[in-house]
Design an enzyme around this catalytic site. Sequence first.
Site, PDB file in Angstrom:
ATOM      1  N   ARG A 243       0.166 -26.258  19.744  1.00 15.55           N
ATOM      2  CA  ARG A 243       0.576 -26.400  18.317  1.00 15.55           C
ATOM      3  C   ARG A 243       1.256 -25.251  17.796  1.00 15.55           C
ATOM      4  O   ARG A 243       0.754 -24.038  18.171  1.00 15.55           O
ATOM      5  CB  ARG A 243      -0.455 -26.892  17.517  1.00 15.55           C
ATOM      6  CG  ARG A 243      -1.094 -28.305  17.783  1.00 15.55           C
ATOM      7  CD  ARG A 243      -0.099 -29.350  17.296  1.00 15.55           C
ATOM      8  NE  ARG A 243      -0.562 -30.684  17.405  1.00 15.55           N
ATOM      9  CZ  ARG A 243      -0.339 -31.590  18.465  1.00 15.55           C
ATOM     10  NH1 ARG A 243       0.495 -30.820  19.630  1.00 15.55           N
ATOM     11  NH2 ARG A 243      -0.752 -32.724  18.628  1.00 15.55           N
ATOM     12  N   GLU A 272       7.495 -26.894  12.038  1.00 11.09           N
ATOM     13  CA  GLU A 272       8.603 -27.764  12.544  1.00 11.09           C
ATOM     14  C   GLU A 272       8.987 -28.497  11.579  1.00 11.09           C
ATOM     15  O   GLU A 272       8.348 -29.200  10.580  1.00 11.09           O
ATOM     16  CB  GLU A 272       7.740 -28.696  13.836  1.00 11.09           C
ATOM     17  CG  GLU A 272       7.676 -27.984  14.799  1.00 11.09           C
ATOM     18  CD  GLU A 272       6.844 -28.842  15.780  1.00 11.09           C
ATOM     19  OE1 GLU A 272       6.979 -30.176  16.023  1.00 11.09           O
ATOM     20  OE2 GLU A 272       6.263 -28.388  16.855  1.00 11.09           O
ATOM     21  N   HIS A 290       9.877 -30.171  21.049  1.00 12.24           N
ATOM     22  CA  HIS A 290       8.532 -30.746  21.060  1.00 12.24           C
ATOM     23  C   HIS A 290       8.389 -31.962  21.803  1.00 12.24           C
ATOM     24  O   HIS A 290       8.148 -33.163  21.427  1.00 12.24           O
ATOM     25  CB  HIS A 290       8.008 -31.389  19.714  1.00 12.24           C
ATOM     26  CG  HIS A 290       6.558 -31.409  19.473  1.00 12.24           C
ATOM     27  ND1 HIS A 290       5.908 -31.296  18.385  1.00 12.24           N
ATOM     28  CD2 HIS A 290       5.750 -31.908  20.510  1.00 12.24           C
ATOM     29  CE1 HIS A 290       4.536 -31.307  18.431  1.00 12.24           C
ATOM     30  NE2 HIS A 290       4.379 -31.771  19.887  1.00 12.24           N
TER      31      HIS A 290
END
Length: 329
Positions: A243, A272, A290
């Site tokens: 993460r 993000e 991602h």
Amino acid sequence: MGARILLTTDLPHPARELLAAAGEITVLAAPPGYEELDALCASGDFDVVLTQLRDRIDGPLLARARVKGISNYAVGYNNIDVSAATKHGIAVANTPGVLTDATADIAMLLVLGTARRVIEADRLVREGRFTGWEPELMLGSDVSGKTLGLAGFGRIARATARRALGFGMEILFAPRPPGDRVVGREELGEFAGKVRQVPWSELVASSDYLSLHVPLNADTHHLVDADVLGRMKPSAILINTARGPIVDEEALVAALSTGRIAGAGLDVFENEPLLAAGLAQLPNTVLLPHVGSATVPVRAEMARLSALNAIAMASGQVPAHPVNPEVYA
């Protein structure tokens, strides 16, 4: 009356088919903002909301929500205040165990890509600057014989270790940084005698490649900060497929810009889809959008599991993958 399920984003096959067979589904045309999602959850029009990591399901929203459950289309659920959901009797479910190998592949891709300067080399060829073989053209780092440090030693970290052993790497791990616990030989299983546990501080200082495999929580937020980056080898490379907020991204840009560490391979980012200022301009990085779970079979299985979780919660049953099963107690 069938299940009433809200999808904040359309999902791959077979999600729609499963959900449509169970009741009525509503798919939003565009990802909702917080206020829109809050209003939808509070409307009483839906039994379950099928969410994405970008959907913020916090305490105030859950206090107003009139739903039975939240089915998260992800393994992680740091976008959901699980304690608040439990307090208000709202079930939460996720999709564990389906993206282990796919994410481990990406971790190794980032190790290899940063080590061998793949992005820089690709750009050089595409821009017509490759004029032939040269003795010192695009010199990178070795992988075989180097030390891979795994922060965390769960499913994805173990799958990464399995791959790295095939490349002849030495594997160190800290199972639960910044804290610690002893992992016995029996728990290590196939890795007994092949990997070595060390304290978090030693992992930071000894790793040639430091790969992050911990969940995002209060203890791991900015686990890798300026202090940790300052204690890594100048030749070290940071890998993050976990993460984004586990890394202080501004501190990372500073460390990469000054040569404090050699490089970084990132599949996740702190805010993000935004990047910290200057990150995209750094040549010593590999930056992916991602895509750790982005294979057709994995995303399809995530869709199936999240749909089945939603259907179960809508009917008052315990889902196959509950995050807070105590709600049903």
